[in-house]
Write a protein that holds these residues in place. Sequence first.
Motif, short mmCIF file in Angstrom:
data_model
loop_
_atom_site.label_atom_id
_atom_site.label_comp_id
_atom_site.label_asym_id
_atom_site.label_seq_id
_atom_site.Cartn_x
_atom_site.Cartn_y
_atom_site.Cartn_z
N TYR A 1 69.57 84.48 81.31
CA TYR A 1 68.63 85.55 81.62
C TYR A 1 68.26 85.46 83.09
O TYR A 1 68.34 84.37 83.68
CB TYR A 1 67.35 85.41 80.79
N PRO A 2 67.78 86.54 83.66
CA PRO A 2 67.30 86.45 85.04
C PRO A 2 65.97 85.71 85.11
O PRO A 2 65.33 85.43 84.09
CB PRO A 2 67.13 87.92 85.46
N THR A 3 65.55 85.38 86.31
CA THR A 3 64.24 84.77 86.55
C THR A 3 63.17 85.83 86.30
O THR A 3 63.33 87.00 86.67
CB THR A 3 64.16 84.24 87.99
N TRP A 4 62.07 85.40 85.68
CA TRP A 4 60.97 86.31 85.36
C TRP A 4 59.71 85.88 86.08
O TRP A 4 59.58 84.74 86.52
CB TRP A 4 60.70 86.28 83.85
N VAL A 5 58.75 86.79 86.11
CA VAL A 5 57.44 86.51 86.68
C VAL A 5 56.38 87.12 85.77
O VAL A 5 56.55 88.23 85.27
CB VAL A 5 57.34 87.02 88.13
N ASN A 6 55.34 86.33 85.48
CA ASN A 6 54.17 86.80 84.73
C ASN A 6 52.99 86.85 85.68
O ASN A 6 52.84 85.97 86.53
CB ASN A 6 53.81 85.83 83.60
N MET A 7 52.16 87.86 85.54
CA MET A 7 51.04 88.01 86.44
C MET A 7 49.72 88.06 85.69
O MET A 7 49.59 88.78 84.70
CB MET A 7 51.17 89.30 87.27
N ILE A 8 48.76 87.29 86.17
CA ILE A 8 47.40 87.39 85.69
C ILE A 8 46.61 88.05 86.81
O ILE A 8 46.33 87.43 87.84
CB ILE A 8 46.83 86.02 85.30
N LEU B 1 50.56 89.93 79.11
CA LEU B 1 50.37 90.00 80.54
C LEU B 1 51.43 90.93 81.13
O LEU B 1 52.52 91.04 80.59
CB LEU B 1 50.55 88.61 81.17
N PRO B 2 51.12 91.58 82.24
CA PRO B 2 52.19 92.30 82.94
C PRO B 2 53.24 91.28 83.37
O PRO B 2 52.92 90.14 83.74
CB PRO B 2 51.48 92.90 84.16
N ALA B 3 54.51 91.67 83.30
CA ALA B 3 55.60 90.75 83.62
C ALA B 3 56.82 91.55 84.03
O ALA B 3 56.91 92.75 83.74
CB ALA B 3 55.91 89.89 82.40
N GLY B 4 57.75 90.88 84.67
CA GLY B 4 58.97 91.58 85.06
C GLY B 4 60.01 90.64 85.63
O GLY B 4 59.79 89.43 85.77
N VAL B 5 61.13 91.22 85.98
CA VAL B 5 62.27 90.47 86.51
C VAL B 5 62.13 90.29 88.01
O VAL B 5 61.72 91.21 88.73
CB VAL B 5 63.58 91.22 86.19
N VAL B 6 62.48 89.10 88.47
CA VAL B 6 62.61 88.84 89.89
C VAL B 6 64.01 89.31 90.28
O VAL B 6 65.00 88.82 89.74
CB VAL B 6 62.43 87.33 90.20
N GLU B 7 64.07 90.27 91.18
CA GLU B 7 65.37 90.80 91.60
C GLU B 7 66.15 89.73 92.37
O GLU B 7 65.57 88.82 92.96
CB GLU B 7 65.18 92.05 92.48
N GLU B 8 67.46 89.86 92.38
CA GLU B 8 68.34 88.91 93.08
C GLU B 8 67.90 88.77 94.54
O GLU B 8 67.76 89.76 95.25
CB GLU B 8 69.79 89.40 93.02
N GLY B 9 67.60 87.53 94.95
CA GLY B 9 67.20 87.26 96.32
C GLY B 9 65.74 87.53 96.63
O GLY B 9 65.29 87.31 97.76
N GLU B 10 64.98 88.01 95.66
CA GLU B 10 63.57 88.35 95.87
C GLU B 10 62.69 87.12 95.67
O GLU B 10 62.92 86.33 94.77
CB GLU B 10 63.17 89.45 94.88
N PRO C 1 59.61 85.21 94.24
CA PRO C 1 58.83 85.48 93.03
C PRO C 1 57.44 86.07 93.32
O PRO C 1 56.97 86.91 92.56
CB PRO C 1 58.72 84.11 92.36
N GLU C 2 56.77 85.65 94.38
CA GLU C 2 55.46 86.23 94.70
C GLU C 2 55.58 87.71 95.05
O GLU C 2 54.75 88.52 94.64
CB GLU C 2 54.79 85.48 95.85
N VAL C 3 56.61 88.07 95.77
CA VAL C 3 56.85 89.48 96.11
C VAL C 3 57.11 90.27 94.82
O VAL C 3 56.58 91.37 94.63
CB VAL C 3 58.03 89.62 97.10
N ALA C 4 57.89 89.67 93.92
CA ALA C 4 58.17 90.32 92.63
C ALA C 4 56.89 90.50 91.83
O ALA C 4 56.70 91.54 91.19
CB ALA C 4 59.19 89.50 91.83
N ALA C 5 56.01 89.50 91.86
CA ALA C 5 54.74 89.59 91.12
C ALA C 5 53.92 90.77 91.61
O ALA C 5 53.41 91.57 90.81
CB ALA C 5 53.95 88.29 91.27
#
Length: 180
Positions: free
Chosen positions: A41-48, A73-82, A84-88
Amino acid sequence: MEKWKVLDSKYIIQRPWATLRIDRLEMPSGHIKEEYYVLEYPTWVNMIGITEDNQILFVRQYRHGAQTIMVELPAGVVEEGEDPEVAARRELLEETGYAFDDCEYICELFANPATSGNLTYTYLLTGGKKVQEQELDDSEDIEVVLMDIEEAKQFLFDNKIGQALHSSALFYTFKKLGLL
């Protein structure tokens, strides 16, 4: 303790949301494991996200794997090369319409390291303000839910957060904030 040696690896299916490979492994004992299945699976990010008036952002959505509507919680995929904080920040803005002043790393967890290797990062974002409407993908149907911190804690303690990584993220965050 030693890592297992990969003797052979092949993909059974490779799709954006379903990648399954089968490995042939040699264990430190010399035993050969002919079929070991691994989900990628791709890398994910969860946000509080905590708004400027101390409300925690949750989302309510249907989860087909469990065939239930869940508050998460809101969550989503970290795009390739992104990063994780930017993705959050990006995912939180897209799913909820809220932008945040501050963003702090909380933890990273594996969902199931026995059969998958992807990481899920958790970030605490504070000072949130509603700045736009949601920008949802065609496959997303998300309702924003706001809870004050005590209500969110009780929701967690009452076992109403069914997503294990989200429950863990909340426990880590409440501990960091001195709320446990």
